[in-house]
Scaffold this motif. Structure first.
Motif, short mmCIF file in Angstrom:
data_model
loop_
_atom_site.label_atom_id
_atom_site.label_comp_id
_atom_site.label_asym_id
_atom_site.label_seq_id
_atom_site.Cartn_x
_atom_site.Cartn_y
_atom_site.Cartn_z
N PRO A 1 10.43 5.94 6.92
CA PRO A 1 9.96 4.69 7.51
C PRO A 1 9.51 4.89 8.96
N LEU B 1 -1.05 -0.95 0.77
CA LEU B 1 -0.31 -1.93 -0.02
C LEU B 1 0.79 -1.25 -0.84
N GLN B 2 0.52 -0.07 -1.32
CA GLN B 2 1.50 0.65 -2.13
C GLN B 2 2.70 1.10 -1.31
N LEU B 3 2.47 1.46 -0.04
CA LEU B 3 3.53 2.06 0.78
C LEU B 3 4.16 1.09 1.78
N VAL B 4 3.68 -0.15 1.81
CA VAL B 4 4.20 -1.08 2.82
C VAL B 4 5.69 -1.33 2.65
N SER B 5 6.17 -1.31 1.42
CA SER B 5 7.60 -1.54 1.19
C SER B 5 8.46 -0.38 1.69
N ARG B 6 7.83 0.78 1.88
CA ARG B 6 8.54 1.93 2.43
C ARG B 6 8.39 2.04 3.93
N CYS B 7 7.71 1.06 4.54
CA CYS B 7 7.48 1.04 5.99
C CYS B 7 6.67 2.24 6.46
N ARG C 1 2.86 3.18 7.28
CA ARG C 1 1.60 2.49 7.54
C ARG C 1 0.42 3.41 7.25
N THR D 1 -1.47 -2.30 9.24
CA THR D 1 -1.61 -1.40 8.10
C THR D 1 -2.75 -1.87 7.21
#
Length: 296
Positions: free
Chosen positions: A179, A217-223, A225, A282
């Protein structure tokens, strides 16, 4: 020194031209250019924005990649620079990075090979122990008057160089990004404005815009950017190795600022996107193009 310092000089809208020149092999050699692109802005003072971070910079031997490497060094990041064959340029960039007190690992090889991307990440981790920033900056372009002149070999080479390594390197690096990490691509104004001589190149840059938005969009939940920078006409080895000597004489004059940009003028944008200053940014493409208006 080419007349780009300081700010008032850069904004006069006085046409700035280059001597005619051409190199016969891509992506070109910076040390042979006249004038040498300006990668280091002596007026830029670092403030530790990237202190302790480790970055991989593809195409970091020259042009925009070299300017980013120098800017990152001023902000106290260490890095691995990936280049194809331009060893003399890469060694010069390493010396510049070390001049600012930072470490620089050079890795030579062909990013069109998927296995090499895994090798790049492994070597970086073995050398530094971690990875925080991925700068995807490699590229080629082969101007053609007609789409009919774009051979199957050219089409494949352009896509294999400009877009495929984004997938290869991201897949190899992702297990080690934590993250707060950043992935930054070099897109182009051509993705938005088009370029009649660069149909295949522009297509790859359009793909990078979609890559950036979708991966963000795919990686935003993993913080993690994901962003991109879209340069306009910039004085780099890619220009003299892809265009004719006659074309080079007027390169950049089409921009509202009546000149090409210098690599150092892009470095702060990459620093911003790699630092915590852009923590709420992001999926975006930031335009550095001398005033060319584009639809984002």
């Amino acid at each position: 020194m080419y007349p780009y310092f300081g700010y008032e000089t850069r904004c006069r809208q006085v046409p700035l031209t280059f001597p005619p020149q051409h190199q016969n092999i891509q992506p070109g050699l910076e040390y042979l250019m006249n004038p040498i692109p300006i990668s280091d802005n002596p007026e830029y003072k670092g403030s530790g924005k990237l202190k302790g971070k480790i970055a991989i910079i593809t195409g970091g031997d020259s042009g925009i990649g070299r300017a980013v490497a120098i800017g990152f060094a001023k902000e106290e990041a260490d890095m691995a620079i990936v280049y194809l064959y331009e060893r003399e340029d890469a060694e010069a960039t390493k010396q510049m990075v070390e001049h600012y007190g930072q470490r620089c690992l050079l890795i030579e090889g062909d990013l069109r090979r998927p296995a090499f991307s895994s090798e790049v990440v492994k070597k970086t981790l073995a050398h530094y122990g971690k990875l925080d920033v991925l700068i995807l900056n490699q590229g080629v372009q082969f101007p053609q008057e007609s789409i009919a002149d774009i051979s199957d070999e050219q089409l494949e080479d352009t896509f294999r160089t400009n877009i495929f390594p984004h997938f290869y390197l991201t897949k190899a690096a992702l297990p080690y990004l934590k993250p707060g990490s950043s992935i930054i691509s070099t897109a182009s104004v051509t993705a938005y404005a088009g370029a009649p001589l660069l149909v295949d190149y522009s297509s790859t840059k359009g793909a990078l815009v979609s890559f950036t938005r979708s991966l963000a969009l795919q990686l935003v939940s993993r913080c993690i950017r994901v962003n991109a920078v879209a340069p306009g006409p910039i004085w780099t080895p890619l220009i003299v190795s892809s265009y004719s000597a006659e074309y080079v004489k007027t390169f950049g004059l089409e921009s509202p600022m009546k000149r090409a940009g210098q690599p150092f003028e892009l470095a702060p944008t990459y620093i911003y996107l790699a630092s915590d200053d852009s923590s709420y940014v992001t999926g975006q493409v930031l335009h550095v193009n001398g005033g060319i208006m584009t639809e984002t």
